[in-house]
Design a protein around this motif. Structure first.
Motif, PDB file in Angstrom:
ATOM      1  N   HIS A  50       9.019 -13.999   7.316  1.00 47.26           N
ATOM      2  CA  HIS A  50       9.249 -12.396   6.551  1.00 47.26           C
ATOM      3  C   HIS A  50       9.899 -11.419   7.222  1.00 47.26           C
ATOM      4  O   HIS A  50      10.907 -10.653   6.662  1.00 47.26           O
ATOM      5  CB  HIS A  50       8.014 -11.954   6.302  1.00 47.26           C
ATOM      6  CG  HIS A  50       7.743 -10.570   5.580  1.00 47.26           C
ATOM      7  ND1 HIS A  50       8.121 -10.742   4.222  1.00 47.26           N
ATOM      8  CD2 HIS A  50       7.169  -9.502   5.671  1.00 47.26           C
ATOM      9  CE1 HIS A  50       7.924  -9.391   3.762  1.00 47.26           C
ATOM     10  NE2 HIS A  50       7.440  -8.598   4.587  1.00 47.26           N
ATOM     11  N   ALA A 224       7.509  -4.346  -0.269  1.00 45.53           N
ATOM     12  CA  ALA A 224       5.953  -3.930   0.172  1.00 45.53           C
ATOM     13  C   ALA A 224       4.945  -4.521  -0.732  1.00 45.53           C
ATOM     14  O   ALA A 224       3.609  -4.336  -0.530  1.00 45.53           O
ATOM     15  CB  ALA A 224       5.974  -2.383   0.130  1.00 45.53           C
ATOM     16  N   ASP A 226       4.208  -7.488  -1.315  1.00 39.00           N
ATOM     17  CA  ASP A 226       3.287  -8.594  -0.654  1.00 39.00           C
ATOM     18  C   ASP A 226       2.413  -8.184   0.126  1.00 39.00           C
ATOM     19  O   ASP A 226       1.469  -8.686   0.307  1.00 39.00           O
ATOM     20  CB  ASP A 226       4.382  -9.409   0.205  1.00 39.00           C
ATOM     21  CG  ASP A 226       3.904 -10.683   0.353  1.00 39.00           C
ATOM     22  OD1 ASP A 226       3.465 -11.312  -0.150  1.00 39.00           O
ATOM     23  OD2 ASP A 226       4.465 -11.315   1.563  1.00 39.00           O
ATOM     24  N   ASN A 227       2.343  -6.895   0.820  1.00 38.00           N
ATOM     25  CA  ASN A 227       1.476  -6.453   1.817  1.00 38.00           C
ATOM     26  C   ASN A 227       0.503  -5.187   1.154  1.00 38.00           C
ATOM     27  O   ASN A 227      -0.601  -5.340   1.609  1.00 38.00           O
ATOM     28  CB  ASN A 227       2.080  -5.819   2.953  1.00 38.00           C
ATOM     29  CG  ASN A 227       2.748  -6.990   3.720  1.00 38.00           C
ATOM     30  OD1 ASN A 227       2.445  -7.970   3.838  1.00 38.00           O
ATOM     31  ND2 ASN A 227       4.123  -6.519   4.196  1.00 38.00           N
ATOM     32  N   ASN A 228       0.876  -4.596   0.411  1.00 35.60           N
ATOM     33  CA  ASN A 228       0.192  -3.333  -0.319  1.00 35.60           C
ATOM     34  C   ASN A 228       0.702  -3.098  -1.537  1.00 35.60           C
ATOM     35  O   ASN A 228       1.915  -2.253  -1.640  1.00 35.60           O
ATOM     36  CB  ASN A 228       0.272  -2.173   0.911  1.00 35.60           C
ATOM     37  CG  ASN A 228      -0.511  -1.017   0.583  1.00 35.60           C
ATOM     38  OD1 ASN A 228      -0.861  -0.826  -0.701  1.00 35.60           O
ATOM     39  ND2 ASN A 228      -1.229  -0.671   1.700  1.00 35.60           N
ATOM     40  N   THR A 421       9.633 -12.247  -2.159  1.00 37.26           N
ATOM     41  CA  THR A 421       8.167 -11.702  -2.162  1.00 37.26           C
ATOM     42  C   THR A 421       7.128 -12.676  -3.019  1.00 37.26           C
ATOM     43  O   THR A 421       6.062 -13.159  -2.660  1.00 37.26           O
ATOM     44  CB  THR A 421       7.990 -10.345  -3.213  1.00 37.26           C
ATOM     45  OG1 THR A 421       9.138  -9.170  -2.354  1.00 37.26           O
ATOM     46  CG2 THR A 421       6.858  -9.970  -3.439  1.00 37.26           C
TER      47      THR A 421
END
Length: 467
Positions: A50, A224, A226-228, A421
């Motif tokens: 990543h 973003a 992927d995380n949030n 992603t």
């Protein structure tokens, strides 16, 4: 424009073609060669897949964000001067990347400095080509050479990068780029700038900041996801709002009699708008596919850099075949036909990449699909660029070149961001298929867009079609 000036331009153009084509090659090479270094860079710098994806994407989005201002600066400071300054910044960034002690150093050298350098040197490539090669046919030949070199850089980047990485290490690939930059600088002594710079021409600093900020927010928002998810939504919404603010500021400056970063007139040419969309989707398709296949081969299949690069040689072969035939095809078929055929081949290549890879464990199962991707790229890059550049007069070449390359690089960054992603959520055969299906849908959108292009060549200078 006098006949004497016109008759002198082709020789000047021929002398300029080598450095311009090499510049296009190295910038496209930089956008794809890191795809085969994922494991090597991750191990050496103590980061993750990543982290490497972010480095690649930031490089592409910095190019996209600063390409429009870079195109505008060519009018104020001169095409050749911007080209040489861009080469210098790019070369420094390449050397910094080669000596980077960690991911932060790599992002500074590769993503930031090389991205800004590219944004300064690529618009002059397109402006100078348009100015030095009068007439649709001669310009098509010149753009054919330049886009073939760019496509070769993008398609052969994984192979060349893989060979260098396996033999000398991933850092040597950046030294290779610096050496090519030196060669381009030497060849650039033959460059002539047909139009004098206008140092009194205004520069819309506020518009440059708004356009760059909006594009960066959009791409970071996609990364973003992927995380949030909520953070991603906020960033995407902010990006859209900032871009809307940018459009409003353009109109306000024009209403006040001041020159904006982009003239709203460039968006009133229907043919050029369609051509810009096809360019955006072409690069999204290419870089998205390149990152997806390269990451899958290295992380899931466990291939090293050179093995991954060898698999990508099929795409390089396809590109070379279609590029060699590009001039003959341009004489026989209108741009719309070639762009339609390119997107059709690209979608077909993705379908083959999905079905063959699921059915056969061999690495060569990737070859037929990548061959079709390479063929598609060689077919459609040149006509779409020529359609856009030939739709505008000389006075607008700087801004349309910046806008054109900005949208192309935005497509490249979105391709890596969107595919990455999906793919990196959990890198498996299933997520590989999901990423490729998404890219196929984008290819179909490109096919639909190309269907609305005019069936004949575009008049030079945008003499028709509402320019």
């Amino acid at each position: 424009m006098t006949e004497a000036v016109t008759s002198e331009r082709p020789p000047a153009g021929r002398r300029a073609l080598a450095p311009l084509a090499l510049a296009q090659f190295i910038c496209c090479f930089a956008g794809s060669n890191m795809n085969v270094m994922i494991n090597d860079i991750s191990r050496d710098l103590g980061t993750t897949v990543h982290g490497v994806q972010i480095t690649i994407t930031v490089f592409l989005v910095v190019m996209a964000a600063f390409m429009i201002p870079g195109g505008k600066l060519t009018d104020r400071y001169g095409r050749k001067r911007c080209f040489l300054v861009g080469l210098t910044i790019y070369g420094v960034g390449a050397l910094m990347s080669a000596s980077a002690p960690g991911l932060g150093g790599l992002i500074l050298g590769n993503s930031i400095l090389q991205g800004v350098g590219t944004a300064l040197l690529i618009p002059p490539v397109y402006v100078l080509t348009t100015l030095l090669f009068p007439g649709f046919a001669s310009r098509a030949r010149a753009f054919g050479v330049i886009m073939a070199m760019g496509g070769l850089g993008a398609a052969a980047g994984p192979l060349i990068g893989g060979v260098i990485t396996s033999g000398l290490g991933w850092r040597a690939a950046f030294v290779f780029q610096a050496l090519i930059i030196v060669l381009i600088a030497v060849l650039s002594r033959a460059l002539d700038d047909p139009l004098p710079p206008d140092p009194n021409r205004s520069f819309d600093t506020g518009g440059a900041v708004l356009s760059a900020a909006g594009l960066i927010l959009v791409v970071v928002g996609i990364l973003a996801v992927d995380n949030n998810v909520w953070l991603a939504v906020v960033l995407l919404a902010l990006g859209v709002l900032v871009l809307a603010w940018f459009v409003r500021s353009m109109r306000a400056r024009e209403a006040a009699g001041r020159e904006p970063l982009l003239s709203t007139a460039v968006f009133r040419n229907r043919t050029a708008n369609l051509g810009l969309v096809t360019q955006h989707l072409q690069w999204l398709l290419l870089l998205g596919t390149s990152f997806t296949v390269a990451a899958y081969l290295q992380v899931v299949r466990g291939y090293n850099a050179v093995e991954t690069g060898v698999v990508f040689s099929a795409a390089t072969l396809g590109l070379l075949v279609s590029s060699l035939a590009a001039e003959r095809l341009a004489k026989r078929r209108p741009p719309r036909t070639l762009i339609l055929a390119g997107f059709a081949l690209g979608v077909g290549g993705i379908v083959v990449l999905i079905t063959m890879v699921n059915s056969f464990p061999s690495a060569w199962a990737f070859a037929p699909g990548l061959l079709l991707i390479g063929l598609s790229l060689g077919l459609m890059l040149t006509p779409s660029v020529n359609v856009v550049q030939s739709s505008f007069p000389e006075s607008q070449q700087g801004e349309i070149a910046g806008l054109s390359r900005s949208l192309s690089n935005l497509g490249a960054s979105l391709g890596t961001a969107i595919a990455g992603t999906i793919l990196l959520a959990e890198l498996t055969t299933s997520t590989y298929a999901a990423a490729m299906i998404t890219l196929a849908a984008i290819g179909l959108l490109g096919l639909l867009t190309a269907a609305f292009l005019p069936g004949t060549a575009v008049p030079t200078g945008g003499e028709g079609d509402g320019a």
